[in-house]
Write a protein that holds these residues in place. Structure first.
Motif, PDB file in Angstrom:
ATOM      1  N   UNK A 157      11.369  -3.541   4.330  1.00 49.59           N
ATOM      2  CA  UNK A 157      10.725  -4.471   3.403  1.00 49.59           C
ATOM      3  C   UNK A 157       9.293  -4.823   3.826  1.00 49.59           C
ATOM      4  N   UNK A 158       9.030  -4.883   5.142  1.00 57.10           N
ATOM      5  CA  UNK A 158       7.653  -5.190   5.564  1.00 57.10           C
ATOM      6  C   UNK A 158       6.703  -4.042   5.216  1.00 57.10           C
ATOM      7  N   UNK A 159       7.215  -2.813   5.172  1.00 54.90           N
ATOM      8  CA  UNK A 159       6.390  -1.682   4.720  1.00 54.90           C
ATOM      9  C   UNK A 159       6.130  -1.802   3.213  1.00 54.90           C
ATOM     10  N   UNK A 160       7.204  -2.173   2.496  1.00 47.08           N
ATOM     11  CA  UNK A 160       7.112  -2.236   1.033  1.00 47.08           C
ATOM     12  C   UNK A 160       6.107  -3.283   0.566  1.00 47.08           C
ATOM     13  N   UNK A 161       5.982  -4.387   1.309  1.00 46.12           N
ATOM     14  CA  UNK A 161       5.061  -5.442   0.862  1.00 46.12           C
ATOM     15  C   UNK A 161       3.662  -5.275   1.459  1.00 46.12           C
ATOM     16  N   UNK A 162       3.440  -4.200   2.234  1.00 45.24           N
ATOM     17  CA  UNK A 162       2.086  -3.971   2.747  1.00 45.24           C
ATOM     18  C   UNK A 162       1.151  -3.681   1.561  1.00 45.24           C
ATOM     19  N   UNK A 163      -0.045  -4.292   1.538  1.00 43.32           N
ATOM     20  CA  UNK A 163      -0.916  -4.136   0.361  1.00 43.32           C
ATOM     21  C   UNK A 163      -1.331  -2.699   0.030  1.00 43.32           C
ATOM     22  N   UNK A 164      -1.195  -1.760   0.958  1.00 38.51           N
ATOM     23  CA  UNK A 164      -1.532  -0.359   0.627  1.00 38.51           C
ATOM     24  C   UNK A 164      -0.482   0.301  -0.265  1.00 38.51           C
ATOM     25  N   UNK A 165       0.756  -0.196  -0.218  1.00 34.81           N
ATOM     26  CA  UNK A 165       1.833   0.440  -1.005  1.00 34.81           C
ATOM     27  C   UNK A 165       1.710   0.005  -2.458  1.00 34.81           C
ATOM     28  N   UNK A 166       1.660   0.966  -3.363  1.00 31.40           N
ATOM     29  CA  UNK A 166       1.525   0.627  -4.790  1.00 31.40           C
ATOM     30  C   UNK A 166       2.598   1.332  -5.620  1.00 31.40           C
ATOM     31  N   UNK A 167       2.827   0.773  -6.796  1.00 36.92           N
ATOM     32  CA  UNK A 167       3.569   1.478  -7.836  1.00 36.92           C
ATOM     33  C   UNK A 167       2.501   1.973  -8.794  1.00 36.92           C
ATOM     34  N   UNK A 168       2.440   3.282  -8.994  1.00 35.02           N
ATOM     35  CA  UNK A 168       1.399   3.845  -9.859  1.00 35.02           C
ATOM     36  C   UNK A 168       1.948   4.087 -11.257  1.00 35.02           C
ATOM     37  N   UNK A 169       1.084   3.844 -12.240  1.00 38.81           N
ATOM     38  CA  UNK A 169       1.396   4.141 -13.641  1.00 38.81           C
ATOM     39  C   UNK A 169       0.384   5.128 -14.231  1.00 38.81           C
ATOM     40  N   UNK A 170      -0.633   5.482 -13.425  1.00 42.05           N
ATOM     41  CA  UNK A 170      -1.644   6.391 -13.946  1.00 42.05           C
ATOM     42  C   UNK A 170      -2.402   7.100 -12.851  1.00 42.05           C
ATOM     43  N   UNK A 171      -3.196   8.090 -13.259  1.00 44.10           N
ATOM     44  CA  UNK A 171      -4.155   8.744 -12.373  1.00 44.10           C
ATOM     45  C   UNK A 171      -5.337   9.255 -13.192  1.00 44.10           C
ATOM     46  N   UNK A 172      -6.485   9.367 -12.551  1.00 36.82           N
ATOM     47  CA  UNK A 172      -7.713   9.845 -13.208  1.00 36.82           C
ATOM     48  C   UNK A 172      -7.964   9.134 -14.536  1.00 36.82           C
TER      49      UNK A 172
END
Ligand SMILES: Nc1nc2c(c(=O)[nH]1)N[C@H]1C(S)=C(S)[C@@H](COP(=O)(O)O)O[C@H]1N2
Ligand SMILES: [Mo]
Length: 330
Positions: A205-220
């Motif tokens: 969970x501490x990895x999951x809440x690190x600000x670098x981890x994202x859920x992406x919905x798009x690219x470019x």
């Protein structure tokens, strides 16, 4: 499903698609400059400038997002064409070209995600409900596959931790598990027992809440195409690419470390942590270097790069692992 509305963001912070083309052109001219210093004729400069920029493939819908994240790299991005046609998504086949070719039937709308386990707020939520309170951000990250190639991809998404907090995980929640959708009629690769389907991944969970981890919905600047994990996928840039699970339909808060697909399939080759580590070889190949797929296929320095600990994000995430033996916990 109505197209979800991206949040209102001042236009000064928005990257329109055209900017991607311009950035690529700028990079090209920067790369050409040393050659000119070395005495190339002005003709070749003019020729290069006249060469029409390649038309980029289009997919999905345009998306707006805030840009200029301090977490974004300034390295040359991979061409959109490469990032959307050279993929690992075994539910659509194991060849790199398969996911773009065989995902035409995949329906990413409507979409909902089940939230379960050790949290006060659980249930099934539509993608619109999941995204509504969050501003979309662009994050330009390196993606390092365990197979020793890498890309630089401008994702659009939301910080995973900010979403997870909304479900109020209990004190028992030590891990977060993710599951990919499993639809035989739309995903031809599911016919083959390459992995124990559905594809599953997990984080502490501490990895999951690190600000670098994202859920992406798009690219470019556009919504995700199926081959990149439409409509919602994880991006954990300091870990090997297989942790960045695609087309998520379930998020579980758990007390115990969850089972993960590649770890179940070959425990000695793919650990639960899977932090990018040049010092720990895969049993069948070295992880010391990587083949960078970027820069319009033209890179003055060659495309073989040294792999960095935590994929270059050690300064941000190193402190998560001070108590861990990274050789044993590969
Ligand atoms: N469901 C699912 N997610 C997946 C995979 C997969 O086969 N199935 N492949 C992983 C691997 S090995 C990599 S390198 C990345 C590739 O992401 P990309 O195709 O968007 O570059 O997705 C990861 N997520
Ligand atoms: Mo990968």
């Amino acid at each position: 499903m109505p197209a979800y509305r991206p949040p209102r963001i001042p236009s000064s912070e928005i990257t329109p698609e055209a900017v991607w083309t311009r950035r690529r052109e700028l990079l090209k001219s920067m790369l050409l400059a040393p050659a000119l210093l070395a005495g190339c004729s002005r003709d070749s400069e003019a020729e290069a400038a006249a060469a029409a920029p390649e038309a980029e493939p289009e997919w999905g819908r345009p998306l707006s997002a805030t840009t200029g994240s301090p977490y974004s790299t300034r390295e040359a991005p991979t061409r959109a064409r490469d990032a959307t046609t050279y993929n690992n998504y075994y539910e659509f086949g194991t060849d790199k070209a398969d996911p773009a070719r065989t995902s035409g039937k995949f329906k990413s709308e409507p979409w909902s995600v089940e939230i379960a386990g050790e949290a006060e707020v659980t249930g099934t939520f539509t993608l619109e409900d999941i995204l509504k309170p969050h501003a979309l951000e662009e994050r330009i990250y390196r993606l390092r596959c365990v197979e020793a190639w890498s890309m630089v991809i401008p994702w659009i998404g939301i910080p995973l931790g900010e979403l997870l907090k909304r479900f109020k995980p209990t004190s028992k929640a030590r891990y977060v598990a993710f599951t990919t959708v499993e639809r035989r009629g739309e995903m031809p690769g599911l016919r083959y027992p390459v992995l124990d389907w559905p594809y599953r991944e997990g984080l502490r969970i501490d990895e999951a809440v690190h600000p670098l981890a994202i859920l992406a919905v798009g690219l470019y600047g556009r919504t995700l195409p199926p081959q990149n994990g439409a409509p919602l996928r994880l991006v954990v840039p300091w870990k090997y690419g297989f942790k960045s699970i695609k087309s998520i339909v379930r998020i579980d808060f758990t007390e115990k470390q969850p089972a993960t697909s590649w770890n179940l399939s070959a425990r000695e080759e793919y650990g639960f942590y899977a932090n990018v580590n040049p010092d720990v070889s895969h049993p069948r190949w070295s992880q010391a270097t990587e083949r960078r797929i970027a820069g319009d296929g033209f890179n003055l320095f060659g495309n073989r790069l040294k792999t960095l600990p935590f994929n270059g994000y050690a300064e941000q995430v190193g402190s998560l692992y001070t108590d861990l033996d990274l050789r044993r916990n590969y």
